[in-house]
Design a protein around this motif. Structure first.
Motif, PDB file in Angstrom:
ATOM      1  N   GLN A 292     -64.979  17.195  21.322  1.00 57.20           N
ATOM      2  CA  GLN A 292     -65.471  18.416  21.949  1.00 57.20           C
ATOM      3  C   GLN A 292     -66.970  18.348  22.244  1.00 57.20           C
ATOM      4  O   GLN A 292     -67.612  17.311  22.040  1.00 57.20           O
ATOM      5  CB  GLN A 292     -65.151  19.583  21.029  1.00 57.20           C
ATOM      6  CG  GLN A 292     -63.669  19.657  20.741  1.00 57.20           C
ATOM      7  CD  GLN A 292     -63.197  21.056  20.507  1.00 57.20           C
ATOM      8  OE1 GLN A 292     -63.981  21.987  20.347  1.00 57.20           O
ATOM      9  NE2 GLN A 292     -61.896  21.219  20.473  1.00 57.20           N
ATOM     10  N   THR A 293     -67.508  19.479  22.698  1.00 53.00           N
ATOM     11  CA  THR A 293     -68.900  19.506  23.154  1.00 53.00           C
ATOM     12  C   THR A 293     -69.713  20.416  22.240  1.00 53.00           C
ATOM     13  O   THR A 293     -69.933  21.594  22.552  1.00 53.00           O
ATOM     14  CB  THR A 293     -68.980  20.003  24.626  1.00 53.00           C
ATOM     15  OG1 THR A 293     -68.044  19.265  25.406  1.00 53.00           O
ATOM     16  CG2 THR A 293     -70.366  19.827  25.198  1.00 53.00           C
ATOM     17  N   ARG A 294     -70.159  19.906  21.130  1.00 48.54           N
ATOM     18  CA  ARG A 294     -70.894  20.728  20.155  1.00 48.54           C
ATOM     19  C   ARG A 294     -72.370  20.823  20.538  1.00 48.54           C
ATOM     20  O   ARG A 294     -73.259  20.383  19.819  1.00 48.54           O
ATOM     21  CB  ARG A 294     -70.727  20.143  18.756  1.00 48.54           C
ATOM     22  CG  ARG A 294     -69.296  20.306  18.213  1.00 48.54           C
ATOM     23  CD  ARG A 294     -69.261  20.124  16.727  1.00 48.54           C
ATOM     24  NE  ARG A 294     -70.223  20.986  16.052  1.00 48.54           N
ATOM     25  CZ  ARG A 294     -70.734  20.762  14.851  1.00 48.54           C
ATOM     26  NH1 ARG A 294     -70.370  19.697  14.177  1.00 48.54           N
ATOM     27  NH2 ARG A 294     -71.604  21.592  14.308  1.00 48.54           N
ATOM     28  N   MET A 295     -72.621  21.447  21.684  1.00 50.56           N
ATOM     29  CA  MET A 295     -73.984  21.572  22.191  1.00 50.56           C
ATOM     30  C   MET A 295     -74.809  22.521  21.314  1.00 50.56           C
ATOM     31  O   MET A 295     -76.005  22.312  21.105  1.00 50.56           O
ATOM     32  CB  MET A 295     -73.950  22.075  23.642  1.00 50.56           C
ATOM     33  CG  MET A 295     -75.240  21.850  24.401  1.00 50.56           C
ATOM     34  SD  MET A 295     -75.184  22.582  26.056  1.00 50.56           S
ATOM     35  CE  MET A 295     -73.996  21.559  26.882  1.00 50.56           C
TER      36      MET A 295
ATOM     37  N   ALA B 219     -69.169  22.282  29.374  1.00 48.39           N
ATOM     38  CA  ALA B 219     -69.578  23.551  28.788  1.00 48.39           C
ATOM     39  C   ALA B 219     -69.481  23.434  27.268  1.00 48.39           C
ATOM     40  O   ALA B 219     -68.610  22.725  26.744  1.00 48.39           O
ATOM     41  CB  ALA B 219     -68.668  24.668  29.280  1.00 48.39           C
ATOM     42  N   PRO B 220     -70.360  24.095  26.569  1.00 54.40           N
ATOM     43  CA  PRO B 220     -70.314  24.008  25.104  1.00 54.40           C
ATOM     44  C   PRO B 220     -69.021  24.594  24.547  1.00 54.40           C
ATOM     45  O   PRO B 220     -68.485  25.541  25.103  1.00 54.40           O
ATOM     46  CB  PRO B 220     -71.533  24.815  24.662  1.00 54.40           C
ATOM     47  CG  PRO B 220     -72.007  25.567  25.861  1.00 54.40           C
ATOM     48  CD  PRO B 220     -71.460  24.914  27.069  1.00 54.40           C
TER      49      PRO B 220
ATOM     50  N   PHE C  98     -73.208  27.937  21.264  1.00 52.69           N
ATOM     51  CA  PHE C  98     -74.408  27.583  22.030  1.00 52.69           C
ATOM     52  C   PHE C  98     -75.369  28.759  22.151  1.00 52.69           C
ATOM     53  O   PHE C  98     -76.590  28.607  21.946  1.00 52.69           O
ATOM     54  CB  PHE C  98     -74.004  27.097  23.434  1.00 52.69           C
ATOM     55  CG  PHE C  98     -75.187  26.896  24.338  1.00 52.69           C
ATOM     56  CD1 PHE C  98     -75.938  25.735  24.279  1.00 52.69           C
ATOM     57  CD2 PHE C  98     -75.576  27.890  25.237  1.00 52.69           C
ATOM     58  CE1 PHE C  98     -77.046  25.566  25.104  1.00 52.69           C
ATOM     59  CE2 PHE C  98     -76.677  27.725  26.060  1.00 52.69           C
ATOM     60  CZ  PHE C  98     -77.412  26.559  25.990  1.00 52.69           C
ATOM     61  N   SER C  99     -74.876  29.938  22.511  1.00 49.94           N
ATOM     62  CA  SER C  99     -75.767  31.076  22.775  1.00 49.94           C
ATOM     63  C   SER C  99     -76.593  31.421  21.541  1.00 49.94           C
ATOM     64  O   SER C  99     -77.812  31.656  21.631  1.00 49.94           O
ATOM     65  CB  SER C  99     -74.960  32.300  23.213  1.00 49.94           C
ATOM     66  OG  SER C  99     -74.343  32.016  24.435  1.00 49.94           O
TER      67      SER C  99
ATOM     68  N   ALA D 283     -70.092  20.489  35.141  1.00 45.26           N
ATOM     69  CA  ALA D 283     -71.170  20.855  34.212  1.00 45.26           C
ATOM     70  C   ALA D 283     -71.476  22.345  34.327  1.00 45.26           C
ATOM     71  O   ALA D 283     -71.482  22.905  35.430  1.00 45.26           O
ATOM     72  CB  ALA D 283     -72.423  20.047  34.516  1.00 45.26           C
ATOM     73  N   ASP D 284     -71.717  22.983  33.208  1.00 40.96           N
ATOM     74  CA  ASP D 284     -72.051  24.408  33.200  1.00 40.96           C
ATOM     75  C   ASP D 284     -73.555  24.551  33.467  1.00 40.96           C
ATOM     76  O   ASP D 284     -74.380  24.520  32.557  1.00 40.96           O
ATOM     77  CB  ASP D 284     -71.694  25.016  31.844  1.00 40.96           C
ATOM     78  CG  ASP D 284     -71.811  26.538  31.849  1.00 40.96           C
ATOM     79  OD1 ASP D 284     -72.611  27.060  32.664  1.00 40.96           O
ATOM     80  OD2 ASP D 284     -71.122  27.186  31.040  1.00 40.96           O
ATOM     81  N   VAL D 285     -73.875  24.705  34.753  1.00 43.85           N
ATOM     82  CA  VAL D 285     -75.287  24.704  35.158  1.00 43.85           C
ATOM     83  C   VAL D 285     -76.026  25.902  34.567  1.00 43.85           C
ATOM     84  O   VAL D 285     -77.199  25.808  34.201  1.00 43.85           O
ATOM     85  CB  VAL D 285     -75.404  24.680  36.696  1.00 43.85           C
ATOM     86  CG1 VAL D 285     -76.857  24.812  37.134  1.00 43.85           C
ATOM     87  CG2 VAL D 285     -74.821  23.373  37.237  1.00 43.85           C
ATOM     88  N   GLN D 286     -75.338  27.023  34.458  1.00 45.62           N
ATOM     89  CA  GLN D 286     -76.015  28.216  33.935  1.00 45.62           C
ATOM     90  C   GLN D 286     -76.466  27.993  32.483  1.00 45.62           C
ATOM     91  O   GLN D 286     -77.567  28.398  32.094  1.00 45.62           O
ATOM     92  CB  GLN D 286     -75.102  29.441  34.013  1.00 45.62           C
ATOM     93  CG  GLN D 286     -75.798  30.746  33.624  1.00 45.62           C
ATOM     94  CD  GLN D 286     -77.069  30.998  34.442  1.00 45.62           C
ATOM     95  OE1 GLN D 286     -77.061  30.906  35.665  1.00 45.62           O
ATOM     96  NE2 GLN D 286     -78.187  31.301  33.758  1.00 45.62           N
ATOM     97  N   VAL D 287     -75.619  27.331  31.705  1.00 48.42           N
ATOM     98  CA  VAL D 287     -75.994  27.010  30.324  1.00 48.42           C
ATOM     99  C   VAL D 287     -77.247  26.126  30.300  1.00 48.42           C
ATOM    100  O   VAL D 287     -78.178  26.341  29.517  1.00 48.42           O
ATOM    101  CB  VAL D 287     -74.810  26.307  29.616  1.00 48.42           C
ATOM    102  CG1 VAL D 287     -75.275  25.481  28.432  1.00 48.42           C
ATOM    103  CG2 VAL D 287     -73.779  27.329  29.163  1.00 48.42           C
ATOM    104  N   LEU D 288     -77.277  25.160  31.206  1.00 50.77           N
ATOM    105  CA  LEU D 288     -78.433  24.248  31.260  1.00 50.77           C
ATOM    106  C   LEU D 288     -79.680  24.976  31.748  1.00 50.77           C
ATOM    107  O   LEU D 288     -80.790  24.715  31.274  1.00 50.77           O
ATOM    108  CB  LEU D 288     -78.108  23.043  32.149  1.00 50.77           C
ATOM    109  CG  LEU D 288     -76.913  22.196  31.677  1.00 50.77           C
ATOM    110  CD1 LEU D 288     -76.625  21.065  32.661  1.00 50.77           C
ATOM    111  CD2 LEU D 288     -77.152  21.632  30.283  1.00 50.77           C
TER     112      LEU D 288
END
Lengths: 230, 218
Positions: free
Chosen positions: B87-90, B123-124, B128-129, B155-160
């Motif tokens: 998974q994506t543990r951002m 996306a995370p 993340f938030s 890619a979740d650009v808004q998150v970046l």
């Protein structure tokens, strides 16, 4: 107890091909030392540092000698700064000082760097540095908080002032030993020799790739009782 | 005792920390390109004593786990290749980098402002938030300069963008794997530009030369 003050102050450029934006000076009576680090990010940092040193050694020191309570220094410095610079935001600087005024030693620090006093019991007294979270971030005139401390003149043995070009590269925890070593040089070889050695030390700085301007001030208070006893 | 004995013999660190997504969706050409780009970044920054300090390079690789490789002299860092899975543990990666930035032993106050580089294709899948909020609430961590790379269309650009948090610094899109390398070359250029600046904290990123306007998301 009377004290006989001696003082040394100097600033050297971090790069030989650039003007020094630090300023350093002491009073003719050698009872006051001031350093200022003009911010390189402000277009007229050099003007700022020299303005701060002149204000501190001039009207600020005069006011202290005239009996101004040290707690009013911050307001006086802010007002004088505004008058001198007309609120120009291109001029910004830190300001560090140590004065003997009457029977007190008054220490001041606005911004980063080091103000360290050692008393006759060997205890260290530091002012809080108004520094940022990382190198080259600092509080500075015209904003920032001036921290002031006062000590009975007879209780203080020596004071070290250093701008961040020096203080950030000192081995943490050795600052008091450094001050003791500088005082020892002055005692054994005189203040001219100390000045010469400081200039060589600051110019040939040991830390690689360190190009901040570097300034040091030392104020030494010999007890006249001790002198008579020798 | 000489006066030099009171002075540190080491340059001031200029930290760069890369947060690299190695989640399952990066499998294939994307993770291969990311590995190649980070190997090149490491090599390019290995000549790391610059006129203003010394580049220190660290990595936080995140997928199912968060692998922290603390900043060290770039000249001593070797990029260890990563495999894509999980998974994506951002959010976990942001927590780890915040802890790193708050650690004054690892990043002393004399260090220049760190640069954080986040590269992700998705996306995370965690908190993340909350982690970004904690990062921005940290007086120290919030000072870091942040840049981000959006790899591929998912890619979740808004998150970046939220991570970068600066309207003057765009998220850079890399829809083709070749652009991953271009992004990290720009990062290298930015770091080198900063390290040669009279005031390394005044020049956060290099000019965005060589990117298509379509690749820049403000």
């Amino acid at each position: 107890m009377g004290v006989h003050p001696r003082a040394v102050a100097l600033a050297v450029p971090g790069r030989p091909d650039r003007a020094c934006e630090d300023a350093a000076s002491c009073s003719l009576q050698q009872d006051a030392v001031v350093l200022a680090d003009g911010l390189g990010s402000a277009p007229m940092g050099s003007l700022g540092s020299h303005t701060a040193v002149n204000l501190a050694l001039g009207p600020i020191r005069d006011a202290l000698h005239a009996g101004l309570a040290p707690e009013h220094l911050a307001k006086l410095l802010a007002d004088l700064w505004e008058r001198e610079t007309h609120g120009d935001r291109d001029v910004a600087t830190t300001c560090l000082f140590a004065f003997i005024a009457g029977d007190e030693v008054v220490l001041g620090q606005l911004g980063d760097g080091l103000v360290l006093a050692i008393d006759r019991e060997g205890q260290e007294h530091r002012l809080p540095a108004g520094r940022g979270q990382f190198g080259n971030h600092t509080e500075a005139l015209p904003r920032g908080t001036l921290h002031v401390a006062r000590h009975p003149a007879g209780s203080i043995q020596s004071v070290l002032l250093a701008t961040d070009g020096v203080s950030d590269d000192l081995i943490p925890g050795t600052e008091a030993q450094l001050l003791t070593a500088l005082v020892q040089i002055a005692r054994e070889q005189g203040t001219d020799a100390l000045q010469t050695q400081l200039e060589s030390w600051l110019t040939n700085w040991r830390t690689p790739a360190s190009h901040d301007d570097r300034s040091v001030g030392v104020l030494m208070l010999e007890s006249t009782d001790q002198e008579q006893g020798r | 005792m000489s006066l030099d004995d009171f002075v540190l013999p080491t340059p001031r660190p200029l930290p760069v920390i890369v947060l690299a997504d190695a989640s399952g969706s990066m499998h294939g050409s994307k993770i291969a390109a990311l590995n190649a780009a980070l190997r090149e970044l490491t090599q390019d920054l290995s000549d790391s004593t610059t006129p203003q300090g010394e580049v220190h390079l660290g990595f936080v690789v995140f997928n199912e786990h968060v692998d922290v490789r603390a900043p060290a002299k770039a000249s001593e860092v070797v990029w260890q290749e990563v495999q894509a899975n999980g998974q994506t543990r951002m959010g976990g990666a942001l927590d780890a980098v915040r802890e790193l930035l708050e650690d004054r032993e690892r990043l002393p106050p004399r260090a220049y402002t760190p640069t954080l580089v986040l590269a992700s294709d998705g996306a995370p899948t965690d908190h993340f938030s909350r982690a970004l909020k904690d990062l921005m609430a940290s007086e120290r961590a919030a000072k870091a300069t942040r840049v981000a790379l959006a790899i591929g269309e998912d890619a979740d650009v808004q998150v970046l963008r939220d991570f970068v948090g600066n309207v003057e610094i765009p998220v850079i899109r890399a829809d083709e794997v070749a652009k991953i390398r271009d992004f990290f070359r720009w990062v290298t250029f930015s770091v080198r530009t900063r390290s040669k600046s009279v005031n390394p904290d005044a020049s956060a990123v290099a000019p965005l030369v060589g990117f298509d306007q379509d690749d820049l998301v403000f």
